[in-house]
Design a protein around this motif. Structure first.
Motif, PDB file in Angstrom:
ATOM      1  N   GLU A 153       0.839  -1.215   0.000  1.00  0.00           N
ATOM      2  CA  GLU A 153       0.000   0.000   0.000  1.00  0.00           C
ATOM      3  C   GLU A 153       0.869   1.259   0.000  1.00  0.00           C
ATOM      4  OE1 GLU A 153      -0.222  -2.520   2.047  1.00  0.00           O
ATOM      5  OE2 GLU A 153      -2.252  -3.368   1.856  1.00  0.00           O
ATOM      6  N   ARG A 154       1.922   1.255   0.855  1.00  0.00           N
ATOM      7  CA  ARG A 154       2.804   2.426   0.902  1.00  0.00           C
ATOM      8  C   ARG A 154       3.563   2.580  -0.413  1.00  0.00           C
ATOM      9  NH1 ARG A 154       5.619   3.683   6.727  1.00  0.00           N
ATOM     10  NH2 ARG A 154       3.725   3.430   7.957  1.00  0.00           N
ATOM     11  N   SER A 157       1.319   3.999  -3.126  1.00  0.00           N
ATOM     12  CA  SER A 157       1.034   5.418  -2.918  1.00  0.00           C
ATOM     13  C   SER A 157       2.229   6.267  -3.344  1.00  0.00           C
ATOM     14  CB  SER A 157       0.689   5.658  -1.448  1.00  0.00           C
ATOM     15  OG  SER A 157       0.494   7.032  -1.224  1.00  0.00           O
ATOM     16  N   LEU A 165       1.556   7.603   3.726  1.00  0.00           N
ATOM     17  CA  LEU A 165       0.548   6.829   4.475  1.00  0.00           C
ATOM     18  C   LEU A 165       1.113   6.337   5.803  1.00  0.00           C
ATOM     19  CD1 LEU A 165      -0.938   4.537   1.621  1.00  0.00           C
ATOM     20  CD2 LEU A 165      -1.647   6.843   2.285  1.00  0.00           C
ATOM     21  N   ASP A 166       1.909   7.203   6.475  1.00  0.00           N
ATOM     22  CA  ASP A 166       2.509   6.741   7.734  1.00  0.00           C
ATOM     23  C   ASP A 166       1.638   7.038   8.950  1.00  0.00           C
ATOM     24  OD1 ASP A 166       2.955   9.409   7.463  1.00  0.00           O
ATOM     25  OD2 ASP A 166       5.061   9.347   8.064  1.00  0.00           O
ATOM     26  N   ASP A 167       0.364   7.460   8.719  1.00  0.00           N
ATOM     27  CA  ASP A 167      -0.592   7.491   9.826  1.00  0.00           C
ATOM     28  C   ASP A 167      -0.986   6.066  10.178  1.00  0.00           C
ATOM     29  OD1 ASP A 167      -0.478  10.148   9.299  1.00  0.00           O
ATOM     30  OD2 ASP A 167      -2.400  10.222   8.232  1.00  0.00           O
ATOM     31  N   GLU A 168      -0.959   5.213   9.168  1.00  0.00           N
ATOM     32  CA  GLU A 168      -1.291   3.795   9.378  1.00  0.00           C
ATOM     33  C   GLU A 168      -0.045   3.072   9.879  1.00  0.00           C
ATOM     34  OE1 GLU A 168      -4.400   2.568   8.701  1.00  0.00           O
ATOM     35  OE2 GLU A 168      -4.929   4.670   8.310  1.00  0.00           O
ATOM     36  N   PRO A 169      -0.234   2.012  10.698  1.00  0.00           N
ATOM     37  CA  PRO A 169       0.935   1.257  11.153  1.00  0.00           C
ATOM     38  C   PRO A 169       1.665   0.614   9.972  1.00  0.00           C
ATOM     39  CG  PRO A 169      -1.111   0.241  11.951  1.00  0.00           C
ATOM     40  CD  PRO A 169      -1.490   1.507  11.240  1.00  0.00           C
ATOM     41  N   TYR A 170       2.977   0.425  10.148  1.00  0.00           N
ATOM     42  CA  TYR A 170       3.775  -0.218   9.107  1.00  0.00           C
ATOM     43  C   TYR A 170       3.616  -1.726   9.230  1.00  0.00           C
ATOM     44  CZ  TYR A 170       7.729  -1.475   6.162  1.00  0.00           C
ATOM     45  OH  TYR A 170       8.513  -2.013   5.170  1.00  0.00           O
ATOM     46  N   VAL A 171       2.921  -2.328   8.273  1.00  0.00           N
ATOM     47  CA  VAL A 171       2.682  -3.777   8.290  1.00  0.00           C
ATOM     48  C   VAL A 171       3.149  -4.350   6.960  1.00  0.00           C
ATOM     49  CG1 VAL A 171       0.996  -5.627   8.634  1.00  0.00           C
ATOM     50  CG2 VAL A 171       0.649  -3.409   9.739  1.00  0.00           C
TER      51      VAL A 171
END
Ligand SMILES: [Cu+2]
Length: 289
Positions: A153-154, A157, A165-171
């Motif tokens: 996803e990152r 983007s 998109l680093d508001d979301e956890p890094y998975v």
């Protein structure tokens, strides 16, 4: 106009073919920044790679130079965005390689060991511009493992010019060695360690990922020859090697027994592909009689 003598002509020809040549105490090499697709399970990611030809290859090429000479490196940027360039802990230049442009710069002589070369801009970091630089390693058998963790996803983007998109956890969903995930790591001649009993090799490892990684060796203890961060480990003989984010190490492996042995990431998430075990950072050491 400069006269093109035979020596320059030969040197030029070797540069064109990406061959590392040591003439008059310095070496030269050429890298292309190529764009391409990286296929993993149900995901296809647009990625960037440092290759030794203008043709996209899924693995970043490992550079090899001697310890007592400068390396003149030419980088050709085939990407749509500019990129910087540096070598961890050694030197970082104000190099800015524009799209469709070429820059040549000098890496001064460095001590024996393994180093990370990379671009530190957002596209470079997340889309894969990070490779292995080997300095002064003279062993006839040499392998390298360029470790990466990837969150599609990152990457998508950033690839399309969007936010991190680093508001979301890094998975991360993929964990790779030279851009191969198990079981495909067995197809990678640079990473799959294949030797005869009694042989010795170096393994150059760079952690190009966004997290620390720990590798566990079955069957062998390996000796640290160099590290760019955890230098107190040099000389240690261990079966487990932690690599901090950005770290580069050189290991010495002596094939003192026959058989097939796994090397795997000790973090169970990192031995999966898209959540399925086994996958990710697993490779093999195959020692034949
Ligand atoms: Cu294990």
């Amino acid at each position: 106009m400069k006269i093109f003598n035979m020596k320059n002509y030969i040197r030029f020809a070797l540069i064109i073919f990406g061959i590392n040549l040591n003439v008059n105490g310095y070496a030269q090499d050429t890298l292309w920044i190529n764009t391409g697709d990286w296929h993993q399970s149900q995901d296809t990611m647009s990625v960037l790679r440092f290759n030794d030809t203008p043709v996209f290859d899924t693995s970043n090429v490992a550079l090899n130079t001697s310890a007592d000479a400068s390396l003149f490196l030419t980088v050709i940027n085939m990407d749509t965005e500019p990129h910087d360039f540096g070598v961890d802990g050694i030197w970082s230049l104000g190099v800015n390689i524009l799209p469709n442009d070429t820059t040549t710069f000098e890496i001064p002589p460095m001590a024996m060991g393994t180093y990370r070369y990379f671009s530190s801009d957002l596209r470079g970091v997340y889309l894969g511009l990070s490779g292995v630089l080997k300095v002064g390693l003279n062993m006839p058998h040499q392998f390298h493992w360029n470790l990466a963790d990837c969150m599609p996803e990152r990457m998508d983007s950033i690839s399309s010019g969007g936010a991190l998109l680093d508001d979301e956890p890094y998975v991360p969903r993929y964990f790779s060695i030279n851009a191969y995930t198990y079981p495909h790591t067995a197809l990678d001649a640079n990473g799959y360690v294949s030797m005869a009993l009694g042989d010795t090799c170096t393994i150059s490892i760079v952690n190009s990922g966004m997290m620390d990684h720990v590798l566990h060796f079955h069957g062998f203890h390996v000796e640290y020859l160099s590290s760019t961060i955890q230098t107190s480990r040099i000389g240690w003989s261990k079966d487990t090697t932690p690599l901090l984010q950005g770290e580069a190490v050189t290991l010495l492996l002596i094939a003192n027994q026959e058989g097939m042995y796994p090397v795997h990431n000790h973090n169970l998430i990192a031995v999966t592909n898209s959540g399925f075990y086994p996958g990710g950072m697993i490779t093999l050491i195959n020692i034949t009689p």
